[in-house]
Design a protein around this motif. Structure first.
Motif, PDB file in Angstrom:
ATOM      1  N   PRO A 143       0.848  -1.195   0.000  1.00  0.00           N
ATOM      2  CA  PRO A 143       0.000   0.000   0.000  1.00  0.00           C
ATOM      3  C   PRO A 143       0.883   1.244   0.000  1.00  0.00           C
ATOM      4  CG  PRO A 143      -0.670  -1.531   1.732  1.00  0.00           C
ATOM      5  CD  PRO A 143       0.636  -2.023   1.206  1.00  0.00           C
ATOM      6  N   ARG A 144       0.418   2.273  -0.688  1.00  0.00           N
ATOM      7  CA  ARG A 144       1.241   3.483  -0.714  1.00  0.00           C
ATOM      8  C   ARG A 144       1.281   4.122   0.672  1.00  0.00           C
ATOM      9  NH1 ARG A 144      -0.580   8.634  -0.753  1.00  0.00           N
ATOM     10  NH2 ARG A 144      -2.812   9.073  -1.014  1.00  0.00           N
ATOM     11  N   ARG A 145       2.321   4.823   0.933  1.00  0.00           N
ATOM     12  CA  ARG A 145       2.497   5.493   2.223  1.00  0.00           C
ATOM     13  C   ARG A 145       1.409   6.542   2.391  1.00  0.00           C
ATOM     14  NH1 ARG A 145       7.008   6.979   5.700  1.00  0.00           N
ATOM     15  NH2 ARG A 145       6.729   9.073   6.554  1.00  0.00           N
TER      16      ARG A 145
ATOM     17  N   ASP B 217      -5.898   5.991  -0.579  1.00  0.00           N
ATOM     18  CA  ASP B 217      -6.285   4.734  -1.236  1.00  0.00           C
ATOM     19  C   ASP B 217      -7.049   3.792  -0.313  1.00  0.00           C
ATOM     20  OD1 ASP B 217      -5.094   5.599  -3.535  1.00  0.00           O
ATOM     21  OD2 ASP B 217      -3.237   4.463  -3.243  1.00  0.00           O
ATOM     22  N   GLN B 218      -7.730   4.339   0.672  1.00  0.00           N
ATOM     23  CA  GLN B 218      -8.499   3.498   1.592  1.00  0.00           C
ATOM     24  C   GLN B 218      -9.672   2.877   0.856  1.00  0.00           C
ATOM     25  OE1 GLN B 218      -9.425   6.263   4.712  1.00  0.00           O
ATOM     26  NE2 GLN B 218      -7.278   6.536   5.289  1.00  0.00           N
ATOM     27  N   ALA B 219      -9.991   1.641   1.227  1.00  0.00           N
ATOM     28  CA  ALA B 219     -11.016   0.891   0.504  1.00  0.00           C
ATOM     29  C   ALA B 219     -12.411   1.103   1.080  1.00  0.00           C
ATOM     30  CB  ALA B 219     -10.675  -0.596   0.511  1.00  0.00           C
ATOM     31  N   VAL B 220     -12.510   1.259   2.405  1.00  0.00           N
ATOM     32  CA  VAL B 220     -13.824   1.354   3.042  1.00  0.00           C
ATOM     33  C   VAL B 220     -13.784   2.427   4.116  1.00  0.00           C
ATOM     34  CG1 VAL B 220     -14.445  -1.066   2.656  1.00  0.00           C
ATOM     35  CG2 VAL B 220     -13.218  -0.433   4.738  1.00  0.00           C
ATOM     36  N   THR B 221     -14.964   2.923   4.472  1.00  0.00           N
ATOM     37  CA  THR B 221     -15.053   3.849   5.602  1.00  0.00           C
ATOM     38  C   THR B 221     -14.800   3.086   6.898  1.00  0.00           C
ATOM     39  OG1 THR B 221     -17.421   3.495   5.901  1.00  0.00           O
ATOM     40  CG2 THR B 221     -16.758   5.269   4.402  1.00  0.00           C
ATOM     41  N   VAL B 222     -14.504   3.834   7.930  1.00  0.00           N
ATOM     42  CA  VAL B 222     -14.206   3.204   9.209  1.00  0.00           C
ATOM     43  C   VAL B 222     -15.410   2.413   9.720  1.00  0.00           C
ATOM     44  CG1 VAL B 222     -14.827   5.275  10.533  1.00  0.00           C
ATOM     45  CG2 VAL B 222     -13.231   3.628  11.494  1.00  0.00           C
ATOM     46  N   THR B 223     -16.616   2.901   9.493  1.00  0.00           N
ATOM     47  CA  THR B 223     -17.803   2.179   9.972  1.00  0.00           C
ATOM     48  C   THR B 223     -18.009   0.884   9.211  1.00  0.00           C
ATOM     49  OG1 THR B 223     -19.215   3.483   8.502  1.00  0.00           O
ATOM     50  CG2 THR B 223     -18.943   4.288  10.747  1.00  0.00           C
TER      51      THR B 223
ATOM     52  N   ALA C  31       3.407  -1.810   6.327  1.00  0.00           N
ATOM     53  CA  ALA C  31       3.960  -1.370   5.042  1.00  0.00           C
ATOM     54  C   ALA C  31       5.186  -0.487   5.255  1.00  0.00           C
ATOM     55  CB  ALA C  31       2.896  -0.614   4.256  1.00  0.00           C
ATOM     56  N   HIS C  32       5.122   0.369   6.258  1.00  0.00           N
ATOM     57  CA  HIS C  32       6.279   1.231   6.543  1.00  0.00           C
ATOM     58  C   HIS C  32       7.493   0.388   6.935  1.00  0.00           C
ATOM     59  CE1 HIS C  32       8.648   4.550   8.162  1.00  0.00           C
ATOM     60  NE2 HIS C  32       8.770   3.860   9.287  1.00  0.00           N
ATOM     61  N   HIS C  33       7.255  -0.618   7.776  1.00  0.00           N
ATOM     62  CA  HIS C  33       8.362  -1.462   8.208  1.00  0.00           C
ATOM     63  C   HIS C  33       8.941  -2.245   7.024  1.00  0.00           C
ATOM     64  CE1 HIS C  33      10.773  -3.784  10.996  1.00  0.00           C
ATOM     65  NE2 HIS C  33      10.376  -4.889  10.395  1.00  0.00           N
ATOM     66  N   ALA C  34       8.078  -2.793   6.168  1.00  0.00           N
ATOM     67  CA  ALA C  34       8.552  -3.546   5.002  1.00  0.00           C
ATOM     68  C   ALA C  34       9.309  -2.633   4.039  1.00  0.00           C
ATOM     69  CB  ALA C  34       7.361  -4.197   4.305  1.00  0.00           C
ATOM     70  N   ARG C  35       8.792  -1.423   3.851  1.00  0.00           N
ATOM     71  CA  ARG C  35       9.428  -0.483   2.922  1.00  0.00           C
ATOM     72  C   ARG C  35      10.819  -0.083   3.424  1.00  0.00           C
ATOM     73  NH1 ARG C  35       5.437   2.638   2.837  1.00  0.00           N
ATOM     74  NH2 ARG C  35       4.418   1.756   0.997  1.00  0.00           N
ATOM     75  N   CYS C  36      10.918   0.149   4.730  1.00  0.00           N
ATOM     76  CA  CYS C  36      12.214   0.529   5.301  1.00  0.00           C
ATOM     77  C   CYS C  36      13.224  -0.622   5.172  1.00  0.00           C
ATOM     78  CB  CYS C  36      12.048   0.915   6.769  1.00  0.00           C
ATOM     79  SG  CYS C  36      11.192   2.501   7.021  1.00  0.00           S
ATOM     80  N   ALA C  37      12.772  -1.859   5.430  1.00  0.00           N
ATOM     81  CA  ALA C  37      13.664  -3.013   5.313  1.00  0.00           C
ATOM     82  C   ALA C  37      14.141  -3.190   3.877  1.00  0.00           C
ATOM     83  CB  ALA C  37      12.950  -4.273   5.806  1.00  0.00           C
ATOM     84  N   TRP C  38      13.227  -2.961   2.932  1.00  0.00           N
ATOM     85  CA  TRP C  38      13.567  -3.088   1.508  1.00  0.00           C
ATOM     86  C   TRP C  38      14.580  -2.022   1.095  1.00  0.00           C
ATOM     87  CZ3 TRP C  38      12.677  -6.376  -2.470  1.00  0.00           C
ATOM     88  CH2 TRP C  38      12.849  -5.907  -3.761  1.00  0.00           C
ATOM     89  N   GLN C  39      14.312  -0.778   1.483  1.00  0.00           N
ATOM     90  CA  GLN C  39      15.185   0.322   1.085  1.00  0.00           C
ATOM     91  C   GLN C  39      16.549   0.227   1.749  1.00  0.00           C
ATOM     92  OE1 GLN C  39      12.760   3.708   2.115  1.00  0.00           O
ATOM     93  NE2 GLN C  39      11.491   3.542   0.272  1.00  0.00           N
ATOM     94  N   ALA C  40      16.595  -0.391   2.948  1.00  0.00           N
ATOM     95  CA  ALA C  40      17.872  -0.540   3.644  1.00  0.00           C
ATOM     96  C   ALA C  40      18.657  -1.754   3.158  1.00  0.00           C
ATOM     97  CB  ALA C  40      17.618  -0.650   5.148  1.00  0.00           C
ATOM     98  N   GLY C  41      18.097  -2.515   2.223  1.00  0.00           N
ATOM     99  CA  GLY C  41      18.783  -3.689   1.704  1.00  0.00           C
ATOM    100  C   GLY C  41      18.839  -4.839   2.687  1.00  0.00           C
ATOM    101  N   GLU C  42      17.848  -4.909   3.597  1.00  0.00           N
ATOM    102  CA  GLU C  42      17.859  -5.951   4.616  1.00  0.00           C
ATOM    103  C   GLU C  42      17.131  -7.212   4.178  1.00  0.00           C
ATOM    104  OE1 GLU C  42      16.086  -4.024   7.936  1.00  0.00           O
ATOM    105  OE2 GLU C  42      17.842  -2.766   8.376  1.00  0.00           O
ATOM    106  N   VAL C  43      16.420  -7.172   3.028  1.00  0.00           N
ATOM    107  CA  VAL C  43      15.698  -8.349   2.545  1.00  0.00           C
ATOM    108  C   VAL C  43      16.021  -8.569   1.070  1.00  0.00           C
ATOM    109  CG1 VAL C  43      13.812  -8.156   4.207  1.00  0.00           C
ATOM    110  CG2 VAL C  43      13.623  -7.000   2.011  1.00  0.00           C
TER     111      VAL C  43
END
Length: 739
Positions: free
Chosen positions: A11-13, A255-261, A55-67
């Motif tokens: 998902p986009r940031r 890019d949210q798919a549904v309302t909170v309710t 997503a933030h954690h995965a993106r950071c790991a990817w950009q840091a070359g950890e995966v």
């Protein structure tokens, strides 16, 4: 294939994404912490931001070359998980595989630890299973434990099946108030909007600091060109549904798919399908009427609540007009609470019994919004009945009483009309009684003033509830330090009742009893004796000599006779009354305990034997505190008089110790300017004067007297008593007489 490689789309940031205090660190530090850190399950209520955090954690790991391999799986169904695994197998193992199930199995087998064939380093992988709707969907599909790999799961669930020796649970909570306020400020500022800081703080509080609600509300503000104050006004309107204050699906941010309710609705549907079926929705409906900060489980397992739940299930398939469901049991309701807890729709923590059930305020709002037309009234009345069913007659547990009052106030706020139809609910007056008995006498008085006004407008001046509310108002007027005002209120009420009901009706008789009580506190002790003597004659004629009301009036008359100077007469009357009370009402009835207190007090005054009074009151106090609670005013009066008799018996140090503790409690419970608090100050200075410098004691008395004259007036009994203390002290020390 080339490395690194990614399967699936992250998902986009989110715009104005905020780092969550402690959560990112919790994920980062888990790397290398053994097998328990290899799989982490991010769990939280829908809308709390789990997907963005993963997503933030995965993106950071990817950009840091950890995966080397990142696989993002939208895991809302088993089929979706298998399809993404099959895609990853095709991309990593080479060539399309015809059977998705076999392809998924091949991919999971490839993730198992093994030495690389060419001697190179093992592949470092991260698999993210986002939005797992049911732990059963992952049966046989969990990525293996591997020193080179990690699994991250997001879910609204918190079932035991999601955790274990190789999986750790990370609870994702709400934004802090500061994080929520900053998020709103930053999001609005991007669109050139700037709001007053206090309005942003208030809006964050109104939305319960829920990230998804904050983002969708901000989008609505921008699209509708509303300021925070206007939005909050609409949000507070109970006739406006929450859905109408959120963007439509085409205008959702990030890019949210549904309302909170809608997100919560899916979880509630799933809970309602869980055995026992069709129970989760009505359980949550009841909880939605009550305090979001917590209520006891036994409110929802009380007989009125179970009756409501049974009725609601009767209206759902397979039940109907010809097939009634069995009575809902407390065990079924508790099981349903656990289901709602597992789906993160509520927090159910039985180890905190007074606040075992907590529901986010917006979930409550969404549930109330979806109640069928007219249904909110029956739900609210059932919630009120349930509160009354668990509310003790005497509030011994002050923490429980506080929680019950908070729930009653929430219920009154969300469905006040229902508490007046078809007639006023007893919960209205019970709340006032509990407020007063907890020491919040001014709040009780103000609550009853509003209640009397509401009863006048809804029911009219002659309705029994209006008359009863006026009588209760007078009582707490007096307790709040205005006995003269209480006498005036009761005098007017008594005239109205006699004209409307006749002199022998129970209503006027009760009002006369209260009138005598407050006449005494207003300084008209002789008038109180006359009032109680006439009332006793009428009660003996109408009710009989052993009726509880008759016995209570006998106590009041004897007490007032002693208060009027006839110590021996009053003590004799109390001594004759006590055995009848013990036999008729019981040894632990509040009036029996009070009679024991008054008997010890006036016997001492009549005989001068203070040591006997100390012994009697010291024996009484534990019974008072056990039966009524340590903060009940009768228990505190007993402590006060025990201290004074200790001093008169020669134990000045004991008196000072007892009064210091009592003063701290009275300041906390009643406030620093309540008459009883000021009287305790006076008593404390009186006994401290026996051991302290006379000049210091005289200054303390003078300062307190000035305060009493300002707060209570020069003619209040407490002011007069303190003036007498000061005059006696100055006489004993040879100083000038008090003015």
């Amino acid at each position: 294939m080339s490395w690194p490689h990614q399967t699936g789309v992250l998902p986009r940031r989110a715009d104005c994404f905020r780092h969550r205090a402690g959560l990112a660190e919790a994920l980062d530090t888990a790397i290398g912490n053994g097998t328990a850190g290899r799989c982490q399950v991010l769990s939280g209520v829908g809308g709390v931001g789990k997907t963005q955090l993963a997503a933030h954690h995965a993106r950071c790991a990817w950009q840091a070359g950890e995966v080397d391999l990142l696989v993002w799986v939208t895991a809302s169904s088993r089929e979706a998980v298998i399809a993404t695994y099959a895609q990853a197998a095709e991309e990593t193992l080479g060539g399309p595989l015809s059977d998705p199930e076999r392809a998924a199995s091949a991919f999971l087998a490839w993730l198992h630890p093994r030495p690389p064939a060419d001697g190179s380093n093992a592949c470092r992988w991260l698999v993210v299973l986002d939005d797992v709707a049911d732990p059963g969907h992952l049966r046989g599909l969990w990525p293996p434990s591997n020193p080179s790999g990690r699994t991250l799961v997001t879910t609204r669930r918190r079932d035991a099946a999601l955790t274990g020796p190789e999986r750790s649970l990370v609870e994702v909570g709400l934004f802090t108030p500061a994080e929520a306020t900053t998020y709103l400020s930053d999001t609005l500022a991007v669109h050139g909007r700037h709001e007053a800081p206090e309005q942003l703080v208030a809006l964050a509080r109104d939305l319960g600091c829920l990230p998804l609600a904050l983002s969708q509300a901000a989008a609505y503000l921008i699209d509708a060109d509303l300021d925070c104050a206007a939005y909050r006004t609409r949000l507070a309107d109970r006739n406006t549904t929450l859905n109408t204050l959120l963007p439509d699906p085409s205008g959702l941010p990030d890019d949210q798919a549904v309302t909170v309710t809608a997100a919560w609705s899916l979880s509630l549907d799933q809970a309602n399908r869980t055995r026992p079926r069709n129970l989760a929705r009505p359980v949550l409906q009841l909880a939605a009427m009550l305090d979001a900060n917590g209520l006891p489980t036994r409110v929802l397992t009380s007989p009125p609540a179970l009756a409501y739940l049974t009725d609601q299930r009767a209206a759902t398939p397979p039940y109907g007009h010809t097939c009634e469901p069995p009575q809902t049991t407390a065990e079924e309701t508790t099981g349903t609470l656990r289901t709602l807890h597992r789906l993160n729709l509520i927090d159910h923590t039985p180890k905190s019994p007074h606040r075992a059930i907590r529901v986010h305020q917006l979930i409550q709002r969404a549930v109330r919004d979806n109640l069928p037309a007219g249904h909110i009234e029956s739900c609210a009345r059932a919630a009120a009945d349930a509160l009354m069913a668990v509310w003790p007659e005497v509030d011994r547990d002050t923490a429980l009483a506080h929680v019950l009052r908070a729930n009653a106030e929430t219920l009154r706020g969300v469905a006040e009309d229902a508490l007046w139809r078809p007639g006023p609910h007893p919960l209205l007056l019970r709340t006032a009684q509990s407020l007063g008995e907890s020491g919040q006498v001014t709040t009780a008085r103000d609550y009853l003033r509003r209640l009397v006004d509401t009863s006048y407008s809804r029911l009219g001046p002659d309705h029994p509830h209006t008359l009863n509310a006026r009588r209760n108002l007078a009582w707490w007027q007096g307790e709040a330090g205005d006995p003269t005002g209480a006498v005036a209120t009761l005098t007017g009420l008594l005239s109205h009742q006699r004209q409307l009901l006749g002199p022998d009706h129970p209503g006027p008789l009760s009002t006369r009893s209260d009138l005598g009580h407050w006449q005494r506190y207003a300084g008209d002790t002789a008038g109180a004796v006359t009032t109680f003597a006439l009332l006793l004659t009428d009660q003996q004629r109408l009710l009989g000599p052993d009726h509880p009301d008759t016995l209570i009036t006998r106590h009041a008359l004897a007490h007032c006779q002693a208060r009027n100077g006839d110590y021996a007469v009053g003590a004799k009357g109390l001594a004759e009354l006590l055995p009848r009370l013990q036999e008729t009402l019981g040894a632990e009835h509040p009036i029996t305990l009070l009679t024991r207190h008054d008997l010890a007090f006036w016997q001492s005054k009549a005989s001068g034997d203070t040591t006997r009074a100390v012994t009697a009151l010291a024996q009484l106090l534990p019974d008072m505190e056990r039966v009524l609670g340590p903060e009940h005013h009768h228990a505190q009066i007993t402590r006060s008089n025990l201290a004074n008799f200790q001093g008169e018996a020669g134990d000045v140090a004991g008196a000072v110790t007892t009064l210091n503790a009592l003063l701290a409690d009275r300041k906390r419970i009643l406030g620093a300017e309540h008459p009883r608090t000021l009287l305790t100050c006076s008593d404390l200075i009186r006994w401290q004067a026996h051991t302290e410098d006379p000049t210091r004691a005289s200054e303390a008395f003078t300062e307190l007297l000035e305060k009493m004259q300002q707060v209570l007036g020069p003619d209040h009994p407490t002011t007069l008593k303190t003036r007498g203390y000061l005059a006696r002290f100055r006489g004993e020390t040879g100083r000038a007489a008090a003015p």
